[in-house]
Design a protein around this motif. Sequence first.
Motif, PDB file in Angstrom:
ATOM      1  N   PRO A  14       0.829  -1.208   0.000  1.00 44.53           N
ATOM      2  CA  PRO A  14       0.000   0.000   0.000  1.00 44.53           C
ATOM      3  C   PRO A  14       0.862   1.257   0.000  1.00 44.53           C
ATOM      4  O   PRO A  14       1.928   1.292   0.633  1.00 44.53           O
ATOM      5  CB  PRO A  14      -0.796  -0.142   1.285  1.00 44.53           C
ATOM      6  CG  PRO A  14      -0.871  -1.603   1.536  1.00 44.53           C
ATOM      7  CD  PRO A  14       0.432  -2.161   1.053  1.00 44.53           C
ATOM      8  N   THR A  88      -3.880   1.114  -3.065  1.00 42.78           N
ATOM      9  CA  THR A  88      -4.543   0.585  -1.874  1.00 42.78           C
ATOM     10  C   THR A  88      -4.998  -0.833  -2.201  1.00 42.78           C
ATOM     11  O   THR A  88      -4.955  -1.258  -3.361  1.00 42.78           O
ATOM     12  CB  THR A  88      -5.758   1.438  -1.495  1.00 42.78           C
ATOM     13  OG1 THR A  88      -6.806   1.217  -2.454  1.00 42.78           O
ATOM     14  CG2 THR A  88      -5.408   2.917  -1.437  1.00 42.78           C
ATOM     15  N   PRO A  89      -5.475  -1.567  -1.211  1.00 45.29           N
ATOM     16  CA  PRO A  89      -5.975  -2.922  -1.490  1.00 45.29           C
ATOM     17  C   PRO A  89      -7.093  -2.939  -2.530  1.00 45.29           C
ATOM     18  O   PRO A  89      -7.283  -3.973  -3.193  1.00 45.29           O
ATOM     19  CB  PRO A  89      -6.476  -3.392  -0.107  1.00 45.29           C
ATOM     20  CG  PRO A  89      -5.568  -2.685   0.850  1.00 45.29           C
ATOM     21  CD  PRO A  89      -5.351  -1.326   0.248  1.00 45.29           C
ATOM     22  N   THR A  92      -6.213  -4.102  -6.029  1.00 36.57           N
ATOM     23  CA  THR A  92      -5.957  -5.515  -6.303  1.00 36.57           C
ATOM     24  C   THR A  92      -6.846  -5.987  -7.442  1.00 36.57           C
ATOM     25  O   THR A  92      -8.071  -5.801  -7.413  1.00 36.57           O
ATOM     26  CB  THR A  92      -6.226  -6.361  -5.050  1.00 36.57           C
ATOM     27  OG1 THR A  92      -5.274  -6.017  -4.042  1.00 36.57           O
ATOM     28  CG2 THR A  92      -6.126  -7.849  -5.356  1.00 36.57           C
ATOM     29  N   THR A 121      -1.579  -7.974  -6.487  1.00 36.26           N
ATOM     30  CA  THR A 121      -2.178  -7.897  -5.162  1.00 36.26           C
ATOM     31  C   THR A 121      -1.517  -6.773  -4.381  1.00 36.26           C
ATOM     32  O   THR A 121      -0.280  -6.668  -4.359  1.00 36.26           O
ATOM     33  CB  THR A 121      -2.010  -9.224  -4.410  1.00 36.26           C
ATOM     34  OG1 THR A 121      -2.647 -10.270  -5.159  1.00 36.26           O
ATOM     35  CG2 THR A 121      -2.630  -9.154  -3.016  1.00 36.26           C
ATOM     36  N   SER A 123      -0.934  -5.472  -0.820  1.00 37.53           N
ATOM     37  CA  SER A 123      -1.001  -5.936   0.562  1.00 37.53           C
ATOM     38  C   SER A 123       0.322  -5.668   1.259  1.00 37.53           C
ATOM     39  O   SER A 123       1.384  -5.718   0.629  1.00 37.53           O
ATOM     40  CB  SER A 123      -1.306  -7.434   0.608  1.00 37.53           C
ATOM     41  OG  SER A 123      -1.261  -7.923   1.940  1.00 37.53           O
TER      42      SER A 123
END
Length: 124
Positions: A14, A88-89, A92, A121, A123
């Motif tokens: 992130p 940010t997530p 993803t 992804t 994370s």
Amino acid sequence: QVHMQESGPGLVKPSQTLSLTCTVSGGSITRNNGYWSWIRQPPGKGLEWLGAIRYSGETYYDPSLKSRTSISRDTSKNQFTLQLSSVTPEDTAVYYCANANTYYDTMNLSYDYRGQGTQVTVSS
């Protein structure tokens, strides 16, 4: 036959910048009327267009992501690149590069060619 292949890291932390490259073979990214796009598909959602670079070098971006998105190209390598900052997530997704001949098809997610996609992804 145009072949497109995405490459880049599968895991991004992130707040970092996601960077992906699309290598094109079988056709030039500077050929007339080509729009070379980045699209993505988050888990459980539909395809989202992020932006495109035209054969002439002009760039177009989704307004909601424009402040975080940059698309560039290396014509000597027949590649174009996506950079998405401050991830940010929610970023993803499976990311694809794709090609269409018209702006209309580009905006309507109707592509002549598309890479196989790469999972990214976000994370910690």
